[in-house]
Design a protein around this motif. Sequence first.
Motif, PDB file in Angstrom:
ATOM      1  N   VAL A  94       0.701  -1.307  -0.325  1.00 19.13           N
ATOM      2  CA  VAL A  94      -0.090   0.282  -0.100  1.00 19.13           C
ATOM      3  C   VAL A  94       0.533   1.289   0.432  1.00 19.13           C
ATOM      4  O   VAL A  94       2.005   1.314   0.802  1.00 19.13           O
ATOM      5  CB  VAL A  94      -0.954  -0.047   1.149  1.00 19.13           C
ATOM      6  CG1 VAL A  94      -1.591   1.063   1.616  1.00 19.13           C
ATOM      7  CG2 VAL A  94      -1.916  -0.881   1.019  1.00 19.13           C
ATOM      8  N   SER A  95       0.483   1.476  -0.919  1.00 20.59           N
ATOM      9  CA  SER A  95       1.611   3.501  -1.213  1.00 20.59           C
ATOM     10  C   SER A  95       1.135   3.973  -0.081  1.00 20.59           C
ATOM     11  O   SER A  95       0.493   4.466   0.873  1.00 20.59           O
ATOM     12  CB  SER A  95       1.433   4.042  -2.325  1.00 20.59           C
ATOM     13  OG  SER A  95      -0.162   4.796  -2.417  1.00 20.59           O
ATOM     14  N   LYS A  99      -3.228   6.168   2.221  1.00 21.92           N
ATOM     15  CA  LYS A  99      -5.234   6.218   2.460  1.00 21.92           C
ATOM     16  C   LYS A  99      -5.865   4.981   2.902  1.00 21.92           C
ATOM     17  O   LYS A  99      -5.678   4.077   2.808  1.00 21.92           O
ATOM     18  CB  LYS A  99      -6.297   6.543   0.870  1.00 21.92           C
ATOM     19  CG  LYS A  99      -5.046   7.282  -0.589  1.00 21.92           C
ATOM     20  CD  LYS A  99      -5.471   7.025  -1.662  1.00 21.92           C
ATOM     21  CE  LYS A  99      -4.260   8.157  -2.347  1.00 21.92           C
ATOM     22  NZ  LYS A  99      -3.471   7.857  -2.658  1.00 21.92           N
ATOM     23  N   HIS A 101      -9.380   4.085   3.335  1.00 18.76           N
ATOM     24  CA  HIS A 101     -10.042   3.068   2.604  1.00 18.76           C
ATOM     25  C   HIS A 101      -9.544   2.186   1.980  1.00 18.76           C
ATOM     26  O   HIS A 101      -9.227   0.813   1.618  1.00 18.76           O
ATOM     27  CB  HIS A 101     -10.822   4.121   1.876  1.00 18.76           C
ATOM     28  CG  HIS A 101     -10.720   4.427   0.490  1.00 18.76           C
ATOM     29  ND1 HIS A 101      -9.976   5.435   0.337  1.00 18.76           N
ATOM     30  CD2 HIS A 101     -10.097   4.069  -0.590  1.00 18.76           C
ATOM     31  CE1 HIS A 101      -9.279   5.404  -1.034  1.00 18.76           C
ATOM     32  NE2 HIS A 101      -9.420   5.187  -1.390  1.00 18.76           N
ATOM     33  N   GLU A 102      -8.116   2.665   1.739  1.00 15.97           N
ATOM     34  CA  GLU A 102      -7.235   1.894   0.486  1.00 15.97           C
ATOM     35  C   GLU A 102      -6.200   0.936   1.777  1.00 15.97           C
ATOM     36  O   GLU A 102      -6.617  -0.425   1.821  1.00 15.97           O
ATOM     37  CB  GLU A 102      -6.056   2.668   0.018  1.00 15.97           C
ATOM     38  CG  GLU A 102      -5.222   2.225  -0.885  1.00 15.97           C
ATOM     39  CD  GLU A 102      -4.373   2.181  -1.857  1.00 15.97           C
ATOM     40  OE1 GLU A 102      -3.072   1.897  -1.833  1.00 15.97           O
ATOM     41  OE2 GLU A 102      -4.470   3.619  -1.718  1.00 15.97           O
ATOM     42  N   LEU A 103      -6.213   1.715   2.893  1.00 12.92           N
ATOM     43  CA  LEU A 103      -5.622  -0.127   3.797  1.00 12.92           C
ATOM     44  C   LEU A 103      -6.472  -0.604   4.001  1.00 12.92           C
ATOM     45  O   LEU A 103      -6.191  -1.922   4.313  1.00 12.92           O
ATOM     46  CB  LEU A 103      -5.102   0.620   4.851  1.00 12.92           C
ATOM     47  CG  LEU A 103      -4.675   0.350   6.286  1.00 12.92           C
ATOM     48  CD1 LEU A 103      -3.734  -0.821   5.692  1.00 12.92           C
ATOM     49  CD2 LEU A 103      -4.279   1.176   7.149  1.00 12.92           C
ATOM     50  N   SER A 105      -9.218  -1.664   2.867  1.00 15.81           N
ATOM     51  CA  SER A 105     -10.069  -2.471   1.762  1.00 15.81           C
ATOM     52  C   SER A 105      -8.646  -3.548   1.352  1.00 15.81           C
ATOM     53  O   SER A 105      -9.429  -4.845   0.894  1.00 15.81           O
ATOM     54  CB  SER A 105     -10.083  -1.475   0.595  1.00 15.81           C
ATOM     55  OG  SER A 105      -9.647  -0.899  -0.357  1.00 15.81           O
ATOM     56  N   THR A 106      -7.677  -3.356   1.353  1.00 12.43           N
ATOM     57  CA  THR A 106      -6.402  -4.564   1.551  1.00 12.43           C
ATOM     58  C   THR A 106      -6.336  -4.934   2.005  1.00 12.43           C
ATOM     59  O   THR A 106      -6.526  -6.074   2.078  1.00 12.43           O
ATOM     60  CB  THR A 106      -5.185  -3.728   0.691  1.00 12.43           C
ATOM     61  OG1 THR A 106      -5.018  -2.594   0.569  1.00 12.43           O
ATOM     62  CG2 THR A 106      -4.126  -4.600   0.505  1.00 12.43           C
TER      63      THR A 106
END
Length: 182
Positions: A94-95, A99, A101-103, A105-106
């Motif tokens: 995760v970059s 973010k 929501h990105e963390l 959902s991953t």
Amino acid sequence: MTNIIVLFPKIEDAKNIRNLLVRHGFQVPAVCTTGAQALASANGLGDGIVVCGYKYPDMMYSELQDCLPSHFEMLLVASQRVWSEYGREGIVCVSMPLKVHELLSTLEMMAAGIERRRKKRRSRPKERSEADKRVLQEAKSLLMERNGMTEEEAHRYIQKCSMDSGTNLVETAEMVLSMMRF
């Protein structure tokens, strides 16, 4: 529920990530600042995910991945530059900047994969030892000889008795043998 170990060199960062994950329903049994702490925690848990940065006081993420138990996955939180320079197979990234929501959902996707593999492992039939196989075969042979049953009928009889008494198949076969030998 999937265990998540949070590993960042700064304890404040690690605690912030833990608090975020806990607020969103994840189980975080360990917050660590060194790779050694994360490995000790991972070895004490069944399976899970390590959410981490790429560099710790005692090792790099690649060394940690090499030492992690096979049932643990890694979610690396790092810049795009780190991915391109040090990228490795088998690590989800995760970059930065992070973010939320990105963390989340991953992590949900990774946790679902771990849960699927856990269910698959559980549903796989357990291998019986040679001694257990002998006991079952002996009980079936005795039932076939004394009661004129086929092998399938003898097996079903042992199965039914096992279910009725709440014992496993081998224990039931041992009971059949002890009762019929007298």
